[in-house]
Design a protein around this motif. Structure first.
Motif, short mmCIF file in Angstrom:
data_model
loop_
_atom_site.label_atom_id
_atom_site.label_comp_id
_atom_site.label_asym_id
_atom_site.label_seq_id
_atom_site.Cartn_x
_atom_site.Cartn_y
_atom_site.Cartn_z
N SER A 430 0.84 -1.16 -0.21
CA SER A 430 0.16 -0.19 0.01
C SER A 430 0.74 1.22 0.01
N ASP A 431 0.24 2.36 -0.44
CA ASP A 431 1.01 3.63 -0.20
C ASP A 431 1.69 4.07 1.04
N GLU A 432 0.76 3.71 2.07
CA GLU A 432 1.58 4.11 3.60
C GLU A 432 2.56 3.15 3.75
N ASN A 434 4.79 1.70 1.66
CA ASN A 434 5.72 2.34 0.72
C ASN A 434 6.40 3.28 1.21
N GLN A 435 5.52 4.59 1.61
CA GLN A 435 6.14 5.64 2.13
C GLN A 435 7.02 5.15 3.60
N ASP A 482 -0.51 -3.91 6.30
CA ASP A 482 -1.22 -2.81 6.68
C ASP A 482 -1.69 -2.78 8.14
#
Length: 730
Positions: A430-432, A434-435, A482
């Motif tokens: 997910s983007d979170e 990955n960040q 996540d």
């Protein structure tokens, strides 16, 4: 003689059982036949001493003591301890034989003692069968021999017989057949696949597991409950209970390390809630992995292999662990393992025995311990060198494996492709997440740095055995990451190993999830492994190095390493150089002069001759003293008692010649029977003895003279038969 053999029926098997039971405590020799024979001889000697006449009993005991004392004083003081240490097992065997004879006498005199012994032996056999113990066939045969003897004794007690009713004689006649059956059982081979009560064990295990699960459901409010311990299932429970059940005993050598991981099963597929095994590989994966790591080290830093890998071994003995799984350390050499005839099947994800293993199962594993936390090993992971075909076959030559087709370079390449196809799945983060990883990887100099940073990140989370069940919406690896990384950040080893494996795969590393045990303190010691030591961890495949374990679980961070060599002071080892044979030999162990050897050999005669001479002198003195005692005793007898004693001795001498009084035969009938073969001057005492015994006739000087004359005639006959009779007949 009946009493003698009857006592051996119990004493001998008890003695042999004691010898088998005490072999690990009394340092008996590895060659068992002399031990068994000596145990039988000791039992027969002790029973013989018990049943012979007192004069012979004291004679035998005295001769043995004189021989022992003579040997003690003849042997040099500095050699006594060495000889005692070497042969002390004989003394222990004699003590066991004496105690066993006393136990046998207790069986004979106390009915309830032998009944209880039979019940205990039968119960012990049942427990051994149920628990999977593997006693030797001789022990089982001896135990059942005693049980059947006791049962036969009980039959004799309850059986109302007519005619010949002596129970001891019946037992002596039955015992040889039972002994023959015992020998046949020992000599014939046992089946290769004994019945292991699989259904019964399965039902018992199912009952125990069900009870534990019900206990968890009753006393834990969370929906998912698991018992701590190794499991072949890759499930993720909401909470795990505690258990101190002893599962195995592990003994490492001085190089095995203070922390040791034992792999039971690995998994390749994760659906967000549990792990499964989906792929199979027939190649000898453990051997190929070990070869790859060894080859990588030798190519990366030739001559300093022991800074990276050290050869060691560990011994594993199962306790209350009823399983078919064999537990192996990383880089194990299963091909040279000492598994003591244990049959097993090697799979890519686990090694499985063909039958359930339980208490007492033991095996030894050789492996290459990695200097995993040393800087030079971490540098190896960052700068690997490709392994070509020449490197591979050179390593096979070192291991003497070039003849194995399943270890060829082509097979190795196929195995590497299998690893990438199976353990390198696509994970879409997910983007979170990955960040978070972008911030975590900032400044990382290599791919290995990323793995180490992920490991350190997970160490910052909280360890808990009660993290609660996963939410229902978690149905994929991405959803699990996540939830665990961004929300929960709490769990036990299964959660951390799963999270690391998925993150590593997301970065392109083939990674697998492993379940087994993490054992601490086995460095040269024996450690009891309990269920609480069950653990899960990830392993990452580093190309041109092999499978490397990582530890993301908080509180399990490994810190052990050994000191590397000083490169300025130590020359590298040339592994290709073969030592040349030399004509010189190390003679430091040889005697300084031949005179010393000759002197030692001349002293050997004293060790044998002097004790024997002492025994002979004792024998002569004993006979003289005994004869004087008998003469003084006879001198104090009146004429009547003296005549009766002489008649009894004459009958005994006749039996030595070969003429025995038959059961139910009168003295008159006996005299008539032997008168045709023996002169009347020898047998005339029988008439006198009959008149004294039945007619109560008082002895007269003429009768006494006849009896004494017969005594002399019989002594003369004995001398003609054998001169040794003179030593023992007075």
């Amino acid at each position: 003689m009946i009493a003698y053999f009857y006592s051996l029926i119990y004493a001998m098997p008890v003695s042999l059982l004691a010898v088998f039971a005490g072999r690990s405590y009394f340092d008996f020799p590895d060659e068992w036949m002399p031990v068994i024979v000596l145990s039988i001889v000791f039992s027969m000697m002790i029973a013989g001493v018990r049943h012979i006449e007192k004069k012979y009993r004291f004679l035998i005991i005295g001769i043995v003591l004189i021989l022992l004392l003579g040997a003690y004083f003849v042997i040099k003081p500095d050699e006594r301890i060495v000889i005692f240490q070497k042969y002390k097992w004989i003394g222990w065997m004699m003590i066991l034989a004496i105690v066993s004879y006393l136990v046998g006498q207790l069986f004979i005199t106390a009915v309830w003692v032998r009944r209880i012994a039979a019940v205990l032996l039968a119960a012990g056999a049942g427990i051994a069968l149920f628990k999977g113990y593997e006693p030797e066939k001789a022990q089982v045969a001896l135990g059942f021999f005693l049980i059947f003897v006791i049962l036969a004794e009980e039959v004799q007690r309850s059986w109302k017989k007519s005619g010949h009713t002596k129970a001891k004689e019946h037992m002596v006649s039955v015992a040889p057949f039972l002994a023959i059956a015992c020998v046949i059982v020992c000599r014939f081979p046992a089946p290769q696949e004994p019945y292991d009560w699989r259904v019964t064990r399965f039902l018992c295990e199912l009952a125990v597991e069900s009870a534990n699960r019900v206990s968890g459901l009753l006393f834990h409010r969370v929906e998912e409950y698991g018992e701590v311990g190794f499991s072949e299932n890759g499930e993720m429970a909401g909470t795990i209970g505690s258990s101190e059940k002893e599962v195995m005993e592990l003994t490492g050598d001085s190089n095995s390390g203070s922390i040791l991981y034992l792999s039971g099963r690995s998994f390749d597929a994760f659906d967000g809630r549990h792990w499964t095994v989906t792929a199979k590989e027939d190649a000898p994966s453990r051997l190929l992995d070990t070869l790859e790591t060894d080859c990588a080290v030798r190519k990366y830093d030739p001559g300093y292999r022991f800074d990276y890998l050290i050869d060691t071994k560990v011994n594993i003995e199962y306790r209350l662990h009823n399983t078919r799984y064999l537990f192996l350390p990383p880089k194990a050499e299963l091909s040279v393992a000492d598994i003591s005839g244990l049959k097993y099947e090697e799979h890519e994800d686990h090694v499985l025995a063909k039958k359930r293993l339980s208490y007492g199962t033991e095996y030894k594993i050789f492996f290459h311990r990695m200097n995993r936390n040393a800087d030079i090993f971490r540098a190896l992971l960052r700068t690997t060198k490709p392994i070509d075909e020449d490197d591979w076959y050179t390593e096979l030559g070192r291991k003497a494996l070039r003849q194995r087709s399943d270890c060829s370079y082509d097979q190795f390449m196929n195995y590497r492709k299998y690893i990438n196809d199976t353990y390198k799945t696509d994970i879409v983060l997910s983007d979170e997440v990955n960040q978070c990883l972008e911030e975590l990887f900032e400044g990382a100099e290599s791919e290995i740095d990323k793995l180490e940073r992920m490991e350190a990140w997970l160490h910052s989370f909280s360890y808990s055995t009660t993290p609660g069940k996963l939410p229902d919406h978690v149905q994929s690896p991405e959803q699990f990451l996540d939830y665990f990384l961004l929300e929960k950040q709490e769990g036990y080893c299964v959660h951390f190993a799963s999270a690391f494996a998925m993150l590593a795969r997301a970065e392109g590393f083939p990674t697998r999830y492993v379940q087994g045990y993490c054992v601490k303190g086995a460095n040269g010691k024996t450690v009891t492994v309990t269920s609480n030591m069950a653990h899960a961890w990830p392993e990452v495949y580093i190309e041109n190095v092999g499978w490397i374990p990582f530890e993301p679980t908080p509180g399990y961070e490994p810190t052990t390493q050994w000191k590397i060599q000083d490169r300025e002071k130590t020359n590298p080892v040339n592994y290709h150089q073969i030592p040349k044979k030399t004509d010189s030999a190390d003679v430091s162990f040889l005697p300084e002069t031949t005179e010393t050897v000759q002197k030692g050999s001349n002293d050997n005669w004293r060790i044998i001759l002097l004790p024997v001479a002492g025994a002979i002198i004792f024998l002569i003195l004993y006979l003289l003293v005994y004869r004087l005692i008998i003469q003084r005793k006879n001198d104090k007898l009146d004429a009547q008692d003296k005549a009766i004693a002489l008649c009894k001795r004459n009958l005994k001498r006749l039996s030595m010649i070969g003429w025995k009084l038959k059961p139910g035969e009168t003295l008159e009938e006996f005299g008539s029977r032997i008168s045709e073969e023996i002169p009347e001057s020898v047998t005339c005492f029988i008439d006198c003895y009959e008149r004294m015994s039945y007619a109560q006739t008082q002895i007269t000087p003429e009768m006494l003279a006849i009896i004494e004359a017969s005594d002399k005639e019989l002594l003369a006959l004995l001398k003609k038969k054998n001169m040794l009779y003179r030593l023992f007949v007075w």
